[in-house]
Design a protein around this motif. Sequence first.
Motif, mmCIF file in Angstrom:
data_model
loop_
_atom_site.group_PDB
_atom_site.id
_atom_site.type_symbol
_atom_site.label_atom_id
_atom_site.label_comp_id
_atom_site.label_asym_id
_atom_site.label_seq_id
_atom_site.Cartn_x
_atom_site.Cartn_y
_atom_site.Cartn_z
ATOM 1 N N SER A 1 -4.823 4.159 1.716
ATOM 2 C CA SER A 1 -4.506 2.931 1.015
ATOM 3 C C SER A 1 -5.824 2.387 0.212
ATOM 4 O O SER A 1 -5.806 1.074 -0.108
ATOM 5 C CB SER A 1 -3.989 1.742 2.047
ATOM 6 O OG SER A 1 -5.055 1.525 2.850
ATOM 7 N N GLY B 1 -4.926 -2.319 -4.042
ATOM 8 C CA GLY B 1 -4.262 -2.448 -2.921
ATOM 9 C C GLY B 1 -4.997 -3.397 -1.892
ATOM 10 O O GLY B 1 -4.258 -4.233 -1.161
ATOM 11 N N LEU C 1 0.763 -1.356 0.053
ATOM 12 C CA LEU C 1 0.058 0.114 0.003
ATOM 13 C C LEU C 1 0.874 1.214 0.106
ATOM 14 O O LEU C 1 0.389 2.236 -0.021
ATOM 15 C CB LEU C 1 -1.157 -0.094 1.034
ATOM 16 C CG LEU C 1 -0.458 -0.501 2.335
ATOM 17 C CD1 LEU C 1 0.276 0.334 3.246
ATOM 18 C CD2 LEU C 1 -1.840 -0.915 3.265
ATOM 19 N N THR D 1 -0.626 4.966 -0.913
ATOM 20 C CA THR D 1 -0.675 6.066 0.181
ATOM 21 C C THR D 1 0.226 7.192 -0.326
ATOM 22 O O THR D 1 -0.047 8.506 0.278
ATOM 23 C CB THR D 1 0.035 5.316 1.658
ATOM 24 O OG1 THR D 1 -1.027 4.350 1.828
ATOM 25 C CG2 THR D 1 -0.073 6.377 2.825
#
Length: 325
Positions: A290, A295, A101, A105
Motif C-alpha cells: 500500500s 494511498g 489501498l 495492493t
Amino acid sequence: MKPKVVLTRKLPDVTETRMRELFDAELSAHDTPLSSEALVAAMQEADVLVPTVTDKLTQDIISQAGERLKLIASFGTGVDHIDLAAAKQRGITVTNTPGVLSEDTADVAMALILSVPRRLVEGDGRARSGNWTGWSPTGMLGHRINGKRLGIIGMGQIGQAIARRAHGFGMSVHYHNRNAVHPAIEAELEATYWDDLDEMLRRMDIVSVNCPYTDATKGLVSAERLALMPEHAYLVNTARGEIVDEIALAQALEAGTIAGAGLDVYADEPSIPEGLRSLNNVVMLPHIGSATIEGRHAMGDKVIINIQTFLDGHTPPDRVLAAML
Ligand code: 8YV
C-alpha cells in the motif's frame, strides 16, 4: 480542550498538519515502533490512539489503557495487530482504513504475479551485472502468464482488484472465499468459486493470498496444502505472513515441489527467515503493497474522518467489529 490524539509513527505531513489543527496531536518523534512500555504510556494519556501494523496491541497492553482512551483509530486496513475482543471489553472503539489501498495492493500483487514466472528481478540483476553475454533463443526463459489459472484466496476488495487485473492479462480467475461473491461480479470477472480450498490448490498455476489474518486463516496455507500445489505453481502473498507456513514454504521452494514465490509480507516482520532469503526462486518486497503517496494521504484522511465522526458522537464510518472478520 482539544482531545489528545497520540500517533505512534510519522504520518504524511498533510495528515499531521490537519491533526494538529483539529486535535491536541502528539506526533512520533523518532518514527520507530514504540516499545510495549511506551505504548502503554501513550494509551494512558491519550483519548485516541493512532497505531499502525507495527504496534502489537495485545490484551495485556489494552488492559493497561487509561480511562480516557475511547478510540483506537488504526492507520491501515488489517486489524490483526489489535486484540479486538480486549478492546471491546474495555469499551474502546476500533476503526481502520479499508478501501483506499486496495488498488495499490492489487498492483503489487500483480507485479509479483508477473515478476516471478517471467524472472524479472533475476533479469534486472543480469542486465546490470556487466556479465550479460547477449540475447539467446534459450536464455532467461520464464513461463507465459496468458491462459494460466490464478487462484485467489480471499475475494474481498483487494482480491477482486487483482482478479480484474488478471482477467485483463488473459488469466482465468478462480477463488476461494467464505462465501461466493455476487453473481454479477463473478460474471464480470468470469470467476469460478471453489468452496474447497484443497481442490482449488491442486489445479492452480498461480495462487494469490488475499484474506485477512484471523484465527481462522492462521497457517491456512500449511505444509499439507503447499504439497497439494503442482510443481510448476507459484505462490504470491501480499496479505499477512502468518497465513502461510513460511518454513514449509521455504522447504517446498528449496525442494522444487513448487516453482517459485512472490512475497510482500512475513510472519515476523521485519525479520525474514534465512531459509527464504537465500532462495533465488523467490521475489521479496519489504511490505510495500500500500506504499503510495496517494494511498497514504487517503489513509490519513480516513483516520481523521473516523476520529472526528467518533468525537462528534456518531458511529465512525470504518468501525471494526470482531464479528466482521
Ligand atoms: C499498511 C497493511 O501500510 O493496511 C494494511 O493492512 O498491510 C499495510 O499495507 C499498514 O498496515 C499500515 O498500518
